[in-house]
Write a protein that holds these residues in place. Structure first.
Motif, PDB file in Angstrom:
ATOM      1  N   ASP A   1      16.082   1.752   7.602  1.00 43.01           N
ATOM      2  CA  ASP A   1      16.073   1.200   6.242  1.00 43.01           C
ATOM      3  C   ASP A   1      17.033   0.020   6.245  1.00 43.01           C
ATOM      4  O   ASP A   1      18.213   0.177   6.572  1.00 43.01           O
ATOM      5  CB  ASP A   1      16.505   2.271   5.230  1.00 43.01           C
TER       6      ASP A   1
ATOM      7  N   THR B   1      18.367  -3.884   4.473  1.00 39.64           N
ATOM      8  CA  THR B   1      18.427  -4.680   3.244  1.00 39.64           C
ATOM      9  C   THR B   1      17.511  -5.906   3.373  1.00 39.64           C
ATOM     10  O   THR B   1      17.574  -6.644   4.356  1.00 39.64           O
ATOM     11  CB  THR B   1      19.866  -5.163   2.944  1.00 39.64           C
TER      12      THR B   1
ATOM     13  N   ALA C   1      11.619  -6.383  -0.736  1.00 40.41           N
ATOM     14  CA  ALA C   1      11.480  -5.062  -1.386  1.00 40.41           C
ATOM     15  C   ALA C   1      10.852  -5.198  -2.772  1.00 40.41           C
ATOM     16  O   ALA C   1      10.111  -4.327  -3.214  1.00 40.41           O
ATOM     17  CB  ALA C   1      12.852  -4.384  -1.482  1.00 40.41           C
TER      18      ALA C   1
ATOM     19  N   ARG D   1       6.777  -6.948  -2.071  1.00 36.44           N
ATOM     20  CA  ARG D   1       5.829  -6.469  -1.048  1.00 36.44           C
ATOM     21  C   ARG D   1       4.739  -5.608  -1.720  1.00 36.44           C
ATOM     22  O   ARG D   1       4.977  -4.970  -2.749  1.00 36.44           O
ATOM     23  CB  ARG D   1       6.550  -5.655   0.020  1.00 36.44           C
TER      24      ARG D   1
ATOM     25  N   ILE E   1       5.594  -2.694   6.477  1.00 40.70           N
ATOM     26  CA  ILE E   1       6.624  -2.218   5.545  1.00 40.70           C
ATOM     27  C   ILE E   1       6.175  -0.822   5.112  1.00 40.70           C
ATOM     28  O   ILE E   1       5.238  -0.664   4.320  1.00 40.70           O
ATOM     29  CB  ILE E   1       6.739  -3.171   4.333  1.00 40.70           C
TER      30      ILE E   1
ATOM     31  N   ASP F   1       7.793   1.520   3.498  1.00 38.31           N
ATOM     32  CA  ASP F   1       8.246   1.933   2.164  1.00 38.31           C
ATOM     33  C   ASP F   1       9.243   0.881   1.687  1.00 38.31           C
ATOM     34  O   ASP F   1       9.707   0.053   2.489  1.00 38.31           O
ATOM     35  CB  ASP F   1       8.933   3.315   2.241  1.00 38.31           C
ATOM     36  N   ALA F   2       9.542   0.910   0.403  1.00 41.13           N
ATOM     37  CA  ALA F   2      10.544  -0.034  -0.114  1.00 41.13           C
ATOM     38  C   ALA F   2      11.202   0.562  -1.342  1.00 41.13           C
ATOM     39  O   ALA F   2      10.594   1.346  -2.076  1.00 41.13           O
ATOM     40  CB  ALA F   2       9.886  -1.364  -0.467  1.00 41.13           C
ATOM     41  N   ASP F   3      12.450   0.207  -1.536  1.00 43.58           N
ATOM     42  CA  ASP F   3      13.193   0.621  -2.733  1.00 43.58           C
ATOM     43  C   ASP F   3      13.681  -0.675  -3.394  1.00 43.58           C
ATOM     44  O   ASP F   3      14.678  -1.269  -2.961  1.00 43.58           O
ATOM     45  CB  ASP F   3      14.360   1.527  -2.307  1.00 43.58           C
ATOM     46  N   ALA F   4      12.931  -1.104  -4.428  1.00 39.68           N
ATOM     47  CA  ALA F   4      13.247  -2.395  -5.048  1.00 39.68           C
ATOM     48  C   ALA F   4      14.629  -2.366  -5.688  1.00 39.68           C
ATOM     49  O   ALA F   4      15.359  -3.374  -5.651  1.00 39.68           O
ATOM     50  CB  ALA F   4      12.176  -2.744  -6.081  1.00 39.68           C
TER      51      ALA F   4
ATOM     52  N   THR G   1      16.018  -2.420  -0.420  1.00 43.02           N
ATOM     53  CA  THR G   1      15.803  -2.089   0.994  1.00 43.02           C
ATOM     54  C   THR G   1      14.325  -1.876   1.301  1.00 43.02           C
ATOM     55  O   THR G   1      13.541  -1.513   0.421  1.00 43.02           O
ATOM     56  CB  THR G   1      16.558  -0.795   1.385  1.00 43.02           C
ATOM     57  N   ILE G   2      13.978  -2.111   2.552  1.00 45.96           N
ATOM     58  CA  ILE G   2      12.634  -1.783   3.035  1.00 45.96           C
ATOM     59  C   ILE G   2      12.772  -0.842   4.229  1.00 45.96           C
ATOM     60  O   ILE G   2      13.798  -0.838   4.913  1.00 45.96           O
ATOM     61  CB  ILE G   2      11.828  -3.045   3.433  1.00 45.96           C
TER      62      ILE G   2
END
Ligand code: NAD
Ligand code: FES
Length: 279
Positions: A18, A20, A25, A28, A49, A51-54, A58-59
């Protein structure tokens, strides 16, 4: 620089990092990828990608360590950083708006299926995932996919879930009917086997192709694939294509082009020299 905020070993040769990348993020979409360069002289590696946490910026990158460059990438530790991440690249997945989708993930390809299943779930589509690995320890993203719908796990040796290939379970799911579209990602023989099942049934099948990529912008021609009699570039025209139109023989052939060079690069690195010429 893109800091590594978490690292996890998902299977014997698959690692999740994971990192930055706040802008990526945020924008995508499922099916898109990035090109990663660990440092100035490093090789460029295309990675989906997963997964991502906007909110966290982070991706998630899921890396199968098979060669020198991927081994160097997965050697990074939390707190260390990747020099460049270019993206998001490629067309987003063509998501259906309603109905029922079958998502098939073979081995590390399961990480590529995950964002597709996330996107489908957001559209209100019912998701059935069939995922497989050589044995239990090679099955990845099972718990994440269970949050998005029904999951059938298969292992080649029967050590977990259903005994057999993902295609065996897919045949049964398709025979039961009610599947509007299939998304399949994994080894080329797996995607070809899926297409051989769905084509006679006329079920639309999207596959994600992973040819050799260099620039990822349509300039180098490295990622040429044959689709419906046309030469297309996976980086800008894909990476997802209508599986019923893909020339899998050409893809297999082109994937083998640099195998010897990759093996020599890996061996040279193990010798401590870490340099190999193209001849
Ligand atoms: P693997 O060889 O361990 O196979 C994973 C599963 O795929 C098996 O458990 C089985 O269920 C299924 N499978 C394999 N061969 C099959 C066949 N002939 N018929 C039907 N089903 C079959 O997979 P792995 O080592 O995790 O995957 C590595 C491959 O996936 C690499 O070649 C890599 O290049 C490719 N890959 C593709 C993408 C993509 O976007 N298409 C992404 C990542 C990796
Ligand atoms: Fe160069 Fe696609 S990676 S054209």
């Amino acid at each position: 620089m893109h800091s590594i905020v978490a690292k996890a070993q998902l299977s014997p040769n698959v690692t999740r990092l994971d990192v930055t990348a706040p802008r990526i993020a945020q924008i995508r979409k499922p099916g898109q990828f990035v090109i990663v360069r660990r440092g100035e002289d490093a090789e460029r590696i295309p990675l989906t990608i997963a997964d991502a946490d906007a909110a966290a910026g982070t991706i998630a990158l899921v890396i199968q360590s098979v060669g020198k460059s991927t081994q160097e990438l997965v050697a990074l530790k939390p707190g260390e950083a990747i020099a460049d991440i270019a993206g998001p690249l490629g067309h987003p997945t063509e998501l259906i708006a309603s109905g029922r989708a079958l998502c098939i993930g073979g081995g590390v390809g399961t990480a590529v299926v995950h964002p597709i299943a996330q996107g489908l779930k957001r559209c209100g589509v019912a998701v059935l995932s069939i995922i497989g690995g050589r044995s239990k320890e090679w099955v990845i993203f099972e718990s994440e996919l269970r949050q998005l719908g029904e999951v059938v796990v298969c292992t080649d040796d029967g050590s977990y879930g259903r005994h057999g290939f993902v295609t065996d379970a897919a045949k049964d799911a398709l025979a039961a009917g009610g599947i509007d579209v299939v998304y399949a990602v994994g080894p080329v023989p797996m995607m070809r086997a899926v297409v051989n099942v769905t084509k006679p049934l006329g079920v639309r099948t999207i596959v994600s192709l992973n040819p050799v990529m260099v620039d990822g912008t349509g300039m180098c021609g490295g990622c040429r694939v044959g689709v419906g009699g046309q030469t297309l570039f996976a980086c800008v025209d894909g990476p997802e294509f209508d599986g019923h139109l893909v020339d899998f023989d050409l893809l297999m052939d082109r994937l083998g082009t640099y195998r010897d060079f990759e093996q020599r690069a890996l061996a040279a690195c193990k010798d401590g020299t870490c340099k190999v010429g193209l001849k």
